[in-house]
Design an enzyme around this catalytic site. Structure first.
Site, mmCIF file in Angstrom:
data_model
loop_
_atom_site.group_PDB
_atom_site.id
_atom_site.type_symbol
_atom_site.label_atom_id
_atom_site.label_comp_id
_atom_site.label_asym_id
_atom_site.label_seq_id
_atom_site.Cartn_x
_atom_site.Cartn_y
_atom_site.Cartn_z
ATOM 1 C CB SER A 30 -0.861 0.030 1.260
ATOM 2 O OG SER A 30 -0.073 0.371 2.388
ATOM 3 C CG ASP A 31 1.457 5.803 -1.485
ATOM 4 O OD1 ASP A 31 2.448 5.936 -0.733
ATOM 5 O OD2 ASP A 31 1.270 6.528 -2.474
ATOM 6 C CB CYS A 32 3.418 5.606 3.317
ATOM 7 S SG CYS A 32 4.773 4.653 2.608
#
Ligand SMILES: *[C@@H]1O[C@H](CO)[C@@H](O)[C@H](O)[C@H]1NC(C)=O
Ligand SMILES: *[C@@H]1O[C@H](CO)[C@@H](O)[C@H](O)[C@H]1NC(C)=O
Ligand SMILES: *[C@@H]1O[C@H](CO)[C@@H](O)[C@H](O)[C@H]1NC(C)=O
Ligand SMILES: *[C@@H]1O[C@H](CO)[C@@H](O)[C@H](O)[C@H]1NC(C)=O
Ligand SMILES: *[C@@H]1O[C@H](CO)[C@@H](O)[C@H](O)[C@H]1NC(C)=O
Ligand SMILES: *[C@@H]1O[C@H](CO)[C@@H](O)[C@H](O)[C@H]1NC(C)=O
Length: 778
Positions: A293-295
């Site tokens: 996932s993006d952060c």
């Protein structure tokens, strides 16, 4: 004796380098552990991972689902930080710790400039340097081996603050960039062989990541931000614009990772979309690796938007969609309770860990210190002369000559006794790197380049910034700049943007140059003696509206230099003085300021005449442009000619069908298979002869476009890039370039329902100003 001694030295060197990193399965450690099957290099990686998973508790497994993965001390597995960045050189990021014997790394231009070279070999070489330096830094115990690069989102709107990170607006260009860069990162050719490891090795040099999947190209604009943004995207636009780079990155580049984005697509966060992550990426494209996932994108689902009612719901939505790793801490915090309430099955955790440990296994992290394929790479392989030279070469090849009235450029050395160097980016250093930067080996600013490599005499170069910074909020410093310009034999103005105007989490609201930069440029142009050259250098990631300068006859030449990397000033100087003939082409279209009337949140690629919406990118945009995608001049003249191309193509293996009311001129369409079907027996070649008519050698990019019948009508593109080749031609030389065309893959277009079709009727090939018409029929 000497031979033995030499081998001993080599062995010591290998051991010495590698011991700074800690490995699982180190035979010098607990021999009971290194005797376990997951440490046995004679087994397959898959079997080793299965063995490891069979030994871990659920609690231990959950600690592995986040970027900061804990150690599993029972089995001698060190903690691991997954988050590294290597967009254009090893970058400052959580896993990278510059210092010790590796205080810096080679800093290449931002990809938006490198893309302008249209040179696949260059992109591959840059990837190889990043992975060589990444491995060397890893061997020093100062980084991981998983890099979340490249960024391959399509630049739908040039106001996007992250335009600089990408290869631009065209899906084909971006797809091909992704493949070559990812192969450079993952495969390399460390053994000195010139044959890249095509097909994807099971052993990875470093691990790349295709990001951010998908339709992610708005950061923060007029009340919209990437966390809350729900991109309304048609199947048609997904299929022929937003998704193709990701598909190529996974299928052809064989990237070992993909990152889902912050935004929603049609209501569903991409990191919670089973159809995207599992059906499309994992099952259809065959991702062999992990999805991250993006952060904090999992946290966003619960805490920023109301998509997930509880934290456990967010975790379950992501894991059950097919996410394997959370950049953030949500999965380590809430997965146990999500399992407890039955929202996640432990089998899904095992599947995620399988994907994660398989990548770590393929990177050699379980092979111990002396069995490392790349174990001998050390500090001498970072910032080497060859790597730094490649950074200059990338800038040379990407820089685009936009205007050159009366062949003002190149300037002749010795032709000027004084040079005025003016503008807020004239002595840019860190600005040249753009974002996701590392610590560069060194800088050569434009001013330093023009002094040392251009004029050769500090006293003959007069520098006046003209503005305090690129914001250029006041006009106080303009008089000094005009005074300096009025005394000079030639003027180089270096203007543009910095991360203050375009950045992650910061989109632009205007395409104009900031503050009083335009006033500075016009005032300087008005103050030079008649006939003295004025060269405008635009340093920016995204395009700017410089139509005033294009129209101003006092400004003879314009260069766009992107964010050109650590040695940008050298490349700029070499081009201005003719040591290098520029051949770069714009990877994004440049629009006038009126473009900003379009709602940036409107994701539609195609124009809508009823509302006056002009559409996006050169493929669809119907409004004015200053310079289109693919534009770029040279110091020489290249002529093109279609040497061989068919006048009629039949596609006999396809079913001829009537596809609906939007038929082509014949009323019929030839329907290809859905997606990337090929019409196997209808492949043909097109060859183009290109000749250098001038007296200077130069790189030339041959961009082959096509237009379908009724281009621009009913969602058909005006034209689209099919393929490209980059060649160097010495004066007078000519080359025949051959392009292989698969009609279904290259000449089809995407219908509203996402299916691909090939129009019967007259298609047109275009290269530069020349055209070739041909018909397609059954
Ligand atoms: C493993 O992690 C634990 C918890 O963070 C820590 O206390 C311990 O020192 C670590 N062990 C090793 C060998 O790094
Ligand atoms: C867990 O697995 C069981 C048995 O296969 C299945 O019925 C159930 O739907 C799964 N639950 C989730 C949340 O996937
Ligand atoms: C290297 O691999 C071989 C074969 O598996 C093994 O016998 C040896 O112990 C390994 N060496 C180290 C230092 O891990
Ligand atoms: C520059 O070119 C223009 C035509 O493009 C011509 O009219 C003009 O005389 C030229 N100027 C000089 C200084 O050569
Ligand atoms: C130009 O920038 C360099 C690097 O930051 C700096 O060392 C130098 O002093 C600057 N030159 C001038 C004239 O400001
Ligand atoms: C939209 O308008 C443009 C420009 O007027 C025209 O060329 C095009 O055919 C129109 N498209 C449709 C679908 O009506």
């Amino acid at each position: 004796m000497f031979y033995v001694l030499w081998n001993l030295i080599l062995l010591l060197r290998v051991c010495g380098d590698a011991t700074k990193q800690s490995y699982a399965c180190d035979p010098r450690g607990d021999t009971a552990i290194s005797a376990l099957p997951f440490c046995d290099r004679s087994l397959t990686d898959e079997d080793r991972v299965e063995d490891l998973l069979s030994r871990l508790t659920v609690r231990e497994k959950i600690t592995q689902l986040v970027n900061t993965a804990a150690n599993v001390s029972r089995f001698g597995i060190p903690a691991y930080e997954w988050w590294g960045e290597g967009l254009h050189g090893v970058a400052i990021s959580p896993s990278v710790n510059f210092g010790g014997e590796v205080p810096a790394a080679t800093s290449f231009p931002q990809p938006i400039l490198t893309a302008g070279s249209f040179n696949t070999a260059l992109w591959n070489s840059i990837g190889q340097v990043v992975s060589t330096e990444g491995r060397a830094i890893y061997n020093q115990g100062r980084s991981g081996l998983t890099y979340w690069s490249p960024n391959i989102n399509i630049v739908r709107d040039p106001r996007w603050g992250r335009t600089q990170e990408t290869p631009g607006e065209d899906p084909k260009l971006t797809s091909i960039y992704a493949v070559y860069f990812v192969k450079g990162l993952q495969e390399g050719h460390y053994d000195g062989s010139q044959t890249p490891n095509i097909g994807g090795p099971k052993r990875l040099k470093i691990s790349a990541c295709c990001k951010h999947f998908t339709a992610h190209d708005l950061d923060n604009w007029k009340g919209y931000d990437r966390n809350h943004f729900d991109a309304k995207v048609t199947i048609q636009d997904l299929e022929d614009t937003y998704n193709p780079p990701f598909r190529s990155c996974v299928e052809d580049g064989r990237s070992s990772s993909l990152m889902c984005s912050y935004n929603r697509v049609n209501g569903v966060p991409t990191c919670a979309d089973y159809n995207f992550l599992t059906e499309t990426v994992r099952n259809t494209w065959g991702l062999d690796g992990y999805i991250v996932s993006d952060c904090d994108a999992v946290k966003v689902m619960h805490e920023s938007i109301d998509y997930a009612f509880t934290a456990e719901d967010a975790v379950a939505d992501a894991l059950n969609a097919g996410l394997d790793l959370n950049c953030g801490s949500y999965l380590s915090t809430y997965t146990q309770s999500a399992i407890g309430v039955g929202k996640v099955n432990s089998s899904r955790i095992d599947a995620a860990l399988y994907n994660l440990f398989l990548v770590r296994m393929r990177l050699g992290m379980f092979d111990g210190p002396t069995n490392q394929t790349y174990g001998s790479l050390g500090p001498g392989d970072v910032c080497s002369d060859a790597h730094q030279e490649l950074a200059v070469e990338a800038a040379r090849q990407g820089i685009v000559l936009l205007k050159n009235r009366n062949q003002t450029l190149p300037l002749y050395r010795g032709g000027q006794t004084t040079l005025a160097v003016i503008g807020p980016n004239a002595n840019a250093s860190h600005v040249m790197l753009g974002n996701y930067a590392g610590v560069p080996c060194k800088y050569i600013t434009p001013l330093q380049g023009l002094v040392l490599l251009g004029i050769g005499d500090y006293d003959k170069v007069h520098y006046a910034p003209g503005c305090l910074d690129t914001a250029c909020a006041d006009i106080d410093h303009i008089p000094h700049a005009t005074e300096v310009a009025s005394r000079a034999d030639a003027v180089v103005l270096v203007v543009g943007l910095t991360q203050e105007q375009e950045a992650e989490s910061h989109d632009r609201k205007t395409l104009l140059l900031p503050g009083h930069q335009q006033d500075l440029i016009s005032a300087v142009a008005g103050s030079v003696l008649p006939g003295r050259p004025v060269v405008l250098v635009v340093m920016s990631g995204g395009p700017v509206d410089i139509s005033f300068a294009k129209a101003d006859s006092r400004i003879q030449s314009i260069l766009w230099v992107g964010y050109p990397g650590q040695a940008g000033g050298q490349a700029i100087t070499e081009i201005i003085f003719g040591d290098h003939n520029p051949g770069g082409r714009l990877p994004v279209s440049w629009y006038p300021e009126e473009y900003t009337h379009i709602d940036m949140a409107d994701m539609r690629m195609r124009p809508d005449n009823s509302s006056g919406y002009p559409g996006r990118t050169y493929r669809f945009h119907t409004g004015p442009m200053i310079y289109p995608f693919g534009y770029g001049l040279s110091y020489t003249t290249f002529a093109h000619q279609f040497a061989s191309a068919p006048s009629a193509v039949t596609v006999p293996t396809l079913q001829e069908q009537v596809c609906g009311s939007d038929g082509g001129p014949s009323g019929k369409l030839l329907c290809s298979e859905k997606d990337r079907g090929t019409c196997k027996n209808s492949m043909f070649t097109v060859s183009v002869i290109v000749q250098n008519l001038g007296d200077r050698g130069g790189n030339h990019q041959v961009l082959l476009f096509s237009s379908p019948p009724r281009a621009g009508v009913n969602g058909a593109p005006l034209k689209q890039l099919l393929d490209f080749q980059s060649v160097y031609l010495s004066p007078g030389a000519q080359r025949e370039l051959v392009f292989s065309i698969d009609p279904c893959r290259h000449l089809s277009r995407v219908k509203e329902d996402g299916s691909h079709l090939l129009d019967a009727g007259a298609h047109i090939f275009r290269v530069g100003a020349i055209k070739h018409s041909f018909s397609i029929g059954a």
